[in-house]
Motif scaffolding. Structure first.
Motif, PDB file in Angstrom:
ATOM      1  N   PRO A 654      34.016  49.109  33.267  1.00  9.52           N
ATOM      2  CA  PRO A 654      33.625  47.722  33.540  1.00  9.52           C
ATOM      3  C   PRO A 654      32.115  47.630  33.739  1.00  9.52           C
ATOM      4  O   PRO A 654      31.466  48.578  34.175  1.00  9.52           O
ATOM      5  N   VAL A 655      31.546  46.462  33.390  1.00 13.34           N
ATOM      6  CA  VAL A 655      30.107  46.293  33.504  1.00 13.34           C
ATOM      7  C   VAL A 655      29.813  44.878  33.980  1.00 13.34           C
ATOM      8  O   VAL A 655      30.551  43.940  33.673  1.00 13.34           O
ATOM      9  N   GLN A 656      28.758  44.762  34.737  1.00 17.15           N
ATOM     10  CA  GLN A 656      28.290  43.457  35.176  1.00 17.15           C
ATOM     11  C   GLN A 656      27.142  43.034  34.240  1.00 17.15           C
ATOM     12  O   GLN A 656      26.083  43.641  34.226  1.00 17.15           O
ATOM     13  N   HIS A 657      27.391  42.007  33.434  1.00 14.54           N
ATOM     14  CA  HIS A 657      26.405  41.539  32.466  1.00 14.54           C
ATOM     15  C   HIS A 657      25.889  40.195  32.925  1.00 14.54           C
ATOM     16  O   HIS A 657      26.636  39.354  33.439  1.00 14.54           O
ATOM     17  N   ALA A 658      24.595  39.971  32.727  1.00 15.83           N
ATOM     18  CA  ALA A 658      23.966  38.753  33.241  1.00 15.83           C
ATOM     19  C   ALA A 658      24.593  37.485  32.689  1.00 15.83           C
ATOM     20  O   ALA A 658      24.588  36.443  33.352  1.00 15.83           O
ATOM     21  N   ALA A 661      31.231  36.713  32.131  1.00 16.80           N
ATOM     22  CA  ALA A 661      32.108  36.595  33.300  1.00 16.80           C
ATOM     23  C   ALA A 661      32.990  37.836  33.326  1.00 16.80           C
ATOM     24  O   ALA A 661      34.174  37.801  33.008  1.00 16.80           O
ATOM     25  N   GLY A 662      32.418  38.956  33.715  1.00 17.99           N
ATOM     26  CA  GLY A 662      33.141  40.231  33.642  1.00 17.99           C
ATOM     27  C   GLY A 662      33.101  40.756  32.224  1.00 17.99           C
ATOM     28  O   GLY A 662      33.069  39.993  31.260  1.00 17.99           O
ATOM     29  N   GLN A 675      28.489  46.138  24.837  1.00 15.72           N
ATOM     30  CA  GLN A 675      28.985  45.390  25.979  1.00 15.72           C
ATOM     31  C   GLN A 675      29.629  44.120  25.448  1.00 15.72           C
ATOM     32  O   GLN A 675      29.066  43.468  24.565  1.00 15.72           O
ATOM     33  N   ALA A 680      29.889  33.593  30.342  1.00 18.30           N
ATOM     34  CA  ALA A 680      30.010  32.907  31.632  1.00 18.30           C
ATOM     35  C   ALA A 680      30.009  31.390  31.442  1.00 18.30           C
ATOM     36  O   ALA A 680      29.295  30.859  30.586  1.00 18.30           O
TER      37      ALA A 680
END
Length: 811
Positions: A654-658, A661-662, A675, A680
């Protein structure tokens, strides 16, 4: 480049067939792309001969026709019905024989056939000049004064020989062959026959000279040599037929006798000339100088141009531009109908200076074509004298003053050392020194020293004439030798080998890109191309500017004032455009660059591949209902791209991308390369996109760098594969990718693939739990798997799932 064989033969006499000459030129590196047969008049008067009228009587059934017999030289007189009023016995006439195709000055072509005219047989036609395209007169037949025998082709009598024109694909390194004389020099070495320059021995200057035009070269590096000649009593008018015919044969349109002569000499000798109206040279002096970026002048194409400081110009005494040196002349100083005094320019300009001017002003001319590649400084005076003699002939010009020749720093010939053993090494075949000496002599390359170092009998010192601008090294000399020796004469040996093993280069980035584009297009995706400029407001936080953004200082629109740091927003603009036009099901991809600057202020650009999915994944049909695009549709497309590049089975986390939303990141060799996830809602709202969008961003630079095309093959399996399924209950935080990696580490020999075919989460499993239904494909390529071996593998897998993932295996 077009070369006339008839013109060529005035410089090097030869009776070789046109096709053979073309093959020789092609073999030496002057590739003949086509041969075109040219005729002075259509049809070339084939089937038209000279004859004598033996008898002439009135036609018995027609008052205005005559019945004649004509001798055409084959021993069988022809009976011909003639309607001309001036036909009479004893005349020498032009006769079109049966089968001849005639092209009259007016009307359609027609073929001569045996016929009956008012009951009398007619076996040909006695011709008037308009009937065979030689003129407009139809007053009567042509009556000749000649001693040539009957049967002589009329084309020979009228001097209407045909010509062959070669279309040569001249490569940039062969500036020495950019003229008829240049090609003649090439044939001299190939045919071992002498060629000669046009005779200029008749050129002379007057005993008492009028006031001459002075020349000052202010930049001798850009213009090493400048010569000029003043001519008076010039009568500007049409050129004679022979000159017009020469120019037309190579695709040029005649203009007037002065301009035609300069064009003729250019294509004959390879030396561009320019004719100035001497009355327009203010102050009686020419200055060869750089432009100043301020003074404008009108060129011959009626455009107004401003020479800059990089341009070399020909100016008058006041510095006013009259021409872009080596490229294009000015209209004011050009030769006009009323011009009587002409100053002829013949110069040698620095190739790089002319090339820069030609590119800056987007002007490509016959002169710049040659100056850019390099002309022969030793041809300057010969061309000037040749042009002067021609203008005396065709325009009545007289030489008014001696030639002005400013040549402060002569261009010296190149000196090259040639090692004879090196010739054999590079050619791959021994060539006798006598043959090498002969080839060099024919190419005007002088051997000045055959033993420059004491005791070294195999090294020669050579002097290369300036017209061979591309021959400056030993390898160039050997190429010249091989061209004339003949590539076809180098034998292929059965044991030919290279002296090193070539290293295969990295795959062509463009080929790789096309491969992936074809893959995605085949899956129903459409490629888009968006603007690299974007709106900085997409990325600036409230009251705070994004310092990593590359901003445009001189932007024309606030909506395009920055270089995009990601391709997402420009793609969303495309999606919004389509949604507003009720195109809701979109599958898009784009190759593009993203831009940023780091803390040190250095700029970076990275290549990306991005993929978009929105709306329905597939259209609705009678067989199935439409389904909304989902995460796994996007993940499947990304996995296909990675698999095509040889990166199947990439690890994920899992990655947090700017802007997502997940999402999920895929790693190759522990480096993130992709990615993807749902865009979002805040980003969609900011760009007025009214439905969910799935987005993937792949690091194309990293993938391209790591991609090595491989082709593997193995024998088709002789033994069957086996499938076993497990239902694995794990914590909700455990991903299928973790289970897959555990399985691959546990069983590396027999396990061929791992797949999840169902996922369940519900009250029956308890809070924070989910169940994966996983299939395992096992296969042994050396034998059939036994139940015992299969059970052992499954037990090891179960044990590792329980140990490493805290799994519960449902029975």
């Amino acid at each position: 480049m077009r070369i006339s064989l008839d013109w060529l033969k005035t410089l090097i006499p030869t009776d070789k067939p046109a096709a053979e000459i073309g093959a020789l030129l092609t073999g030496s590196g002057l590739e003949v792309e086509s041969l075109e047969e040219l005729e002075s008049i259509p049809g070339g008067l084939r089937g038209v001969v000279l004859g004598t009228v033996l008898t002439c009587e009135a036609h018995p059934d027609a008052d205005k026709l005559s019945l004649t017999t004509v001798d055409v030289g084959d021993g069988t007189p022809r009976q011909i019905v003639c309607g001309a009023p001036n036909v009479a016995a004893g005349q020498r006439v032009v006769v079109a024989l049966e089968g001849a195709m005639l092209y009259p000055a007016q009307g359609e072509p027609f073929k001569i056939k045996k016929s009956k005219i008012r009951g009398a047989a007619s076996e040909g036609m006695i011709c008037a000049e308009d009937e065979i395209g030689l003129g407009q007169s139809h007053a009567g037949i042509m009556v000749l004064e000649t001693e040539l025998p009957n049967g002589t082709p009329a084309a020979d009598y009228f001097g209407l020989g045909s010509d062959t024109v070669y279309e040569i694909g001249l490569t940039p390194n062969r500036a020495d062959a950019a003229s008829h004389y240049g090609v003649a020099r090439e044939l001299r070495a190939l045919l071992r026959q002498p060629c000669h320059l046009p005779d200029v021995s008749g050129f002379a200057t007057p005993a008492s000279a009028a006031a001459n035009i002075g020349v000052t070269i202010e930049d001798t590096e850009a213009c090493p040599r400048y010569a000029g000649l003043l001519l008076e009593n010039v009568q500007v008018g049409a050129s004679p037929e022979w000159l017009q015919r020469r120019l037309r044969s190579i695709g040029l349109s005649p203009i007037n006798n002065v301009v035609d002569v300069t064009n003729f000499v250019l294509h004959e000798l390879g030396q561009p000339l320019h004719a100035f109206d001497a009355g327009q040279i203010t102050g009686g002096r020419i200055r060869v100088k750089r432009g100043d970026g301020f003074l404008q002048f009108q060129t011959l194409d009626d455009a107004v141009r401003t020479p800059n400081s990089n341009d070399l110009i020909i100016a008058d005494a006041d510095g006013y531009p009259m021409a872009l040196a080596g490229v294009f002349g000015g209209k004011m100083s050009g030769v006009k109908d009323g011009t009587t005094r002409v100053f002829l320019e013949s110069a040698y300009f620095n190739p790089s200076v002319v090339r820069r001017t030609s590119q800056t002003h987007q002007l490509k001319t016959d002169a710049s074509f040659r100056f850019e590649r390099g002309t022969d400084p030793n041809m300057v005076l010969v061309a000037l004298q040749r042009a002067a003699l021609l203008l005396q002939e065709v325009a009545g010009a007289t030489v008014a003053a001696p030639i002005v020749d400013e040549y402060p720093a002569p261009v010296l010939p190149a000196t090259v050392r040639l090692r004879l053993p090196r010739v054999e090494r590079l050619v791959g075949q021994y060539i006798a020194p006598e043959r090498i000496r002969q080839i060099l002599t024919d190419l005007e390359i002088e051997i000045t020293d055959e033993n420059p170092d004491a005791g070294d009998q195999d090294t020669w010192t050579l002097t290369v004439p300036p017209h061979k601008v591309d021959v400056t090294r030993e390898a160039d000399i050997i190429e010249e030798i091989l061209r004339i020796y003949g590539y076809n004469n180098v034998a292929l040996r059965p044991n030919n080998s290279a002296s090193f093993l070539a290293r295969f280069p990295n795959p062509d980035p463009e080929v790789t890109r096309v491969k992936i584009a074809s893959l995605l297009s085949g899956q129903g995706f459409s490629e888009i191309l968006t603007n690299s400029l974007t709106n900085s407001q997409y990325f600036d936080k409230e009251g705070e500017a994004d310092n990593s953004l590359v901003r445009i200082l001189n932007y024309n629109s606030v909506e395009l004032n920055a270089m995009r740091p990601t391709l997402l927003h420009s793609g969303l603009e495309i999606i919004r455009h389509n949604l507003n036009r009720r195109q809701r099901d979109l599958k898009l991809y784009e190759f593009g660059k993203a831009y940023a600057q780091n803390e040190g202020g250095k700029y970076q650009e990275k290549n990306k591949l991005v993929i978009y999915l929105t709306g329905n994944a597939a259209g609705e049909t009678w067989q199935q209902k439409s389904e909304k695009a989902a995460f796994h549709d996007l993940a499947g497309a990304v996995q296909q791209v990675l698999a095509a590049l040889g990166f199947g089975g990439a690890a994920s986390h899992p990655v947090q991308h700017a802007y997502l939303a997940g999402g999920l990141a895929l790693l190759v060799h522990n480096q993130p390369v992709a990615q993807f996830g749902a865009v979002a809602a805040s980003v969609l709202k900011r760009l007025d996109v009214t439905q969910p969008v799935w987005y993937a961003e792949l690091d194309w630079d990293a993938l391209s760098k790591k991609y090595k095309p491989t082709l593997t093959a193995r024998e088709l399996p002789k033994f069957p594969e086996v499938r076993r399924d497990l239902s694995v209950v794990v914590d909700s935080s455990v991903t299928f990718d973790q289970l897959r990696q555990i399985a691959q580490r546990t069983e590396k020999k027999l396990l061929q693939s791992v797949n999840v075919f169902d996922v369940y989460a519900g009250e029956n499993l308890g809070a924070g739990k989910k169940s994966y239904s996983v299939s395992f494909t096992l296969q042994d390529f050396s034998q059939t798997l036994s139940e015992q071996a299969i059970d052992q593998v499954m037990q090891r897998l179960i044990g590792q799932f329980e140990k490493q993932a805290g799994a519960l295996i449902r029975k």
